[in-house]
Design an enzyme around this catalytic site. Structure first.
Site, mmCIF file in Angstrom:
data_model
loop_
_atom_site.group_PDB
_atom_site.id
_atom_site.type_symbol
_atom_site.label_atom_id
_atom_site.label_comp_id
_atom_site.label_asym_id
_atom_site.label_seq_id
_atom_site.Cartn_x
_atom_site.Cartn_y
_atom_site.Cartn_z
ATOM 1 N N LYS A 128 15.807 39.985 38.201
ATOM 2 C CA LYS A 128 16.856 39.398 37.924
ATOM 3 C C LYS A 128 18.181 40.453 37.781
ATOM 4 O O LYS A 128 18.680 40.716 36.761
ATOM 5 C CB LYS A 128 16.346 38.860 36.525
ATOM 6 C CG LYS A 128 17.389 37.763 36.108
ATOM 7 C CD LYS A 128 16.695 36.867 35.001
ATOM 8 C CE LYS A 128 17.549 35.714 34.671
ATOM 9 N NZ LYS A 128 18.030 34.585 35.341
ATOM 10 N N HIS A 184 27.297 56.069 45.803
ATOM 11 C CA HIS A 184 26.196 54.975 45.924
ATOM 12 C C HIS A 184 24.994 55.579 45.093
ATOM 13 O O HIS A 184 24.520 54.798 44.273
ATOM 14 C CB HIS A 184 25.774 54.844 47.284
ATOM 15 C CG HIS A 184 26.806 53.987 48.094
ATOM 16 N ND1 HIS A 184 28.080 54.201 48.416
ATOM 17 C CD2 HIS A 184 26.603 52.774 48.460
ATOM 18 C CE1 HIS A 184 28.646 53.284 49.039
ATOM 19 N NE2 HIS A 184 27.761 52.390 49.124
ATOM 20 N N TYR A 199 20.158 41.211 34.179
ATOM 21 C CA TYR A 199 20.614 40.434 32.852
ATOM 22 C C TYR A 199 19.386 39.412 32.633
ATOM 23 O O TYR A 199 18.312 39.400 33.452
ATOM 24 C CB TYR A 199 21.548 39.536 33.452
ATOM 25 C CG TYR A 199 21.449 38.268 34.455
ATOM 26 C CD1 TYR A 199 21.175 38.542 35.702
ATOM 27 C CD2 TYR A 199 21.266 36.905 33.670
ATOM 28 C CE1 TYR A 199 20.780 37.494 36.581
ATOM 29 C CE2 TYR A 199 21.193 35.861 34.717
ATOM 30 C CZ TYR A 199 21.114 36.201 36.169
ATOM 31 O OH TYR A 199 20.726 34.918 36.745
ATOM 32 N N ARG A 224 32.838 56.425 41.534
ATOM 33 C CA ARG A 224 32.089 55.380 42.829
ATOM 34 C C ARG A 224 31.235 56.599 43.640
ATOM 35 O O ARG A 224 32.006 56.894 44.359
ATOM 36 C CB ARG A 224 32.909 54.759 43.460
ATOM 37 C CG ARG A 224 32.090 53.681 44.277
ATOM 38 C CD ARG A 224 33.279 52.702 45.069
ATOM 39 N NE ARG A 224 32.215 51.697 46.102
ATOM 40 C CZ ARG A 224 32.015 52.160 47.146
ATOM 41 N NH1 ARG A 224 32.454 53.150 47.678
ATOM 42 N NH2 ARG A 224 31.484 51.374 47.845
ATOM 43 N N LEU A 256 12.161 34.625 41.715
ATOM 44 C CA LEU A 256 12.000 35.040 40.299
ATOM 45 C C LEU A 256 10.909 34.803 39.300
ATOM 46 O O LEU A 256 10.638 33.459 39.360
ATOM 47 C CB LEU A 256 13.229 34.978 39.353
ATOM 48 C CG LEU A 256 13.486 35.358 38.099
ATOM 49 C CD1 LEU A 256 13.936 36.889 38.328
ATOM 50 C CD2 LEU A 256 14.438 34.634 37.266
ATOM 51 N N GLU A 315 13.003 28.885 46.106
ATOM 52 C CA GLU A 315 13.386 28.499 44.455
ATOM 53 C C GLU A 315 14.672 28.016 44.534
ATOM 54 O O GLU A 315 15.356 27.931 45.748
ATOM 55 C CB GLU A 315 13.318 29.883 43.498
ATOM 56 C CG GLU A 315 14.133 31.014 44.008
ATOM 57 C CD GLU A 315 14.033 32.010 43.141
ATOM 58 O OE1 GLU A 315 13.579 32.159 41.883
ATOM 59 O OE2 GLU A 315 14.546 33.326 43.575
HETATM 60 N N1 PDD Z 1 18.565 31.553 35.789
HETATM 61 N N2 PDD Z 1 15.255 31.456 39.702
HETATM 62 C C1 PDD Z 1 16.451 32.096 39.543
HETATM 63 C C2 PDD Z 1 17.150 32.732 40.922
HETATM 64 C C3 PDD Z 1 17.004 32.268 38.462
HETATM 65 O O1 PDD Z 1 18.062 32.856 38.222
HETATM 66 C C4 PDD Z 1 16.338 31.585 37.130
HETATM 67 C C5 PDD Z 1 17.061 31.680 35.981
HETATM 68 C C6 PDD Z 1 15.206 31.005 37.321
HETATM 69 C C7 PDD Z 1 14.347 30.457 36.439
HETATM 70 O O2 PDD Z 1 14.065 31.515 35.421
HETATM 71 P P1 PDD Z 1 13.922 31.148 33.757
HETATM 72 O O3 PDD Z 1 12.942 30.022 33.530
HETATM 73 O O4 PDD Z 1 13.301 32.196 33.236
HETATM 74 O O5 PDD Z 1 15.245 30.655 33.124
HETATM 75 C C8 PDD Z 1 14.667 31.090 38.844
HETATM 76 C C9 PDD Z 1 19.452 31.742 34.567
HETATM 77 C C10 PDD Z 1 19.055 30.757 33.849
HETATM 78 C C11 PDD Z 1 20.685 31.812 34.878
HETATM 79 O O6 PDD Z 1 20.973 32.624 36.226
HETATM 80 O O7 PDD Z 1 21.525 31.539 34.431
#
Ligand code: PDD
Length: 299
Positions: A149, A104, A31, A102, A205, A181
């Site tokens: 992501k 895997h 996403y 389903r 990320l 993070e």
């Molecule tokens: N999340 N780290 C993680 C685990 C994240 O899910 C996100 C973003 C970030 C920041 O990345 P960016 O600056 O590209 O938004 C760091 C989004 C906003 C969410 O899951 O809603």
């Protein structure tokens, strides 16, 4: 609010996916979340590049929406129809490996990915930002590909819930004594005047806001080191802040009961937020300034 599902626009309440969708069954998808200002996607290309890379890592063939022109058209229609061409919003896009019985392993080649997108009104949290926020630390029990992501966000969900139950705005993950993070943000600390943040390896990320803020910091001649903050560093931190699409730059003034720095939003976080906000506004001007956005975004 309107949604886009597999080529069609429809009310979000009518947007449904089959129970055999691999996103539902396995969390098998990726996403993205874009910030939308004045109807424009902020840092559109960088989010799209991260999405494309994620699809590649998962070996999902990029659907049409991974083309910049299609993406912009879908976002524009959703924003228009949802009356979100002015002010602030977010644009959410999810792509899963599609619908299949389903098993895997991957479904047969040619199984079309599921594509879902929607928009939401967004109100930047300016009250909290001016006061500064609190955070809670949580063990980082996630897998070793946090650079992708994916929609598999259970550790992030549990961490954020644990933080919320302590009245904290964000959960900060700690792995082997190192701050990685936040549950949905990247984390930056200031130590001896140097901005420190985890390098972009498999443990975090590669945040778009992180990249933009680091560029701004370097332009302002601030010292930057892509070296993580460690747990023993925390008592010496001068500042700590979150960076992310829905946080911008958010000062953290307390972790649990431990006060960070002066206990107030620090000068580096405040300056970085001011400059980030300026960049966001100049790269996403209101539409009567059409064209200016493309120019300043590419500078
Ligand atoms: N999340 N780290 C993680 C685990 C994240 O899910 C996100 C973003 C970030 C920041 O990345 P960016 O600056 O590209 O938004 C760091 C989004 C906003 C969410 O899951 O809603």
């Amino acid at each position: 609010m309107l949604a886009y599902l597999n080529g069609q626009f429809l009310p979000r309440s009518a947007a449904t996916v089959p129970v055999d969708d691999r996103g539902f069954i396995f969390g098998d998808g990726v996403y993205e979340v874009w910030r939308v200002i004045n109807g424009r996607l902020f840092e559109s290309e960088r989010h799209l590049a991260r999405l494309t890379r994620g699809l590649g890592e998962l070996r999902i063939s990029p659907p049409e929406i991974a083309r910049a022109d299609v993406l912009e058209r879908v976002a524009d229609h959703l924003l228009n129809e949802s009356d979100l061409k002015e002010g602030e919003a977010t644009f959410y896009l999810e792509i899963t490996r599609g619908v299949a019985p389903r098993t895997h392993q991957f479904p047969p080649a040619g199984t079309p990915p599921t594509v879902y997108a929607t928009v939401n009104r967004f109100n930047p949290p300016e009250d909290v930002r001016s006061r500064g926020a609190t955070a809670a630390t949580v063990p980082d029990v996630r897998w070793l590909r946090c650079d992708i992501k994916t929609v598999q966000l259970l550790p992030n969900v549990l961490a954020k819930q644990a933080a919320a139950e302590r009245g904290a705005i964000e959960a900060i993950f700690v792995r082997d004594g190192v701050v990685t993070e936040g549950s949905h943000t990247n984390v930056m600390g200031v130590l001896d005047g140097v901005i420190r943040t985890h390098p972009t390896d498999n443990l975090v990320l590669p945040g778009i806001t992180r990249a933009v803020v680091l560029e701004i910091a370097k332009r302002l001649n601030m010292s930057v080191s892509e070296e993580p903050v460690t747990v023993p560093d925390v008592p010496r931190l001068e500042e700590l802040f979150l960076v992310g699409t829905t946080s911008d730059v958010m000062p953290i003034i307390r972790i649990h009961d431990h006060v960070i720095g002066s206990g107030r939003p620090g000068p580096i976080a405040r300056q970085l937020f001011t400059e980030l906000r300026r960049y966001m506004d100049t790269s996403c001007p209101p539409s009567d300034h059409a064209g200016a956005g493309a120019v300043s975004a590419s500078q």
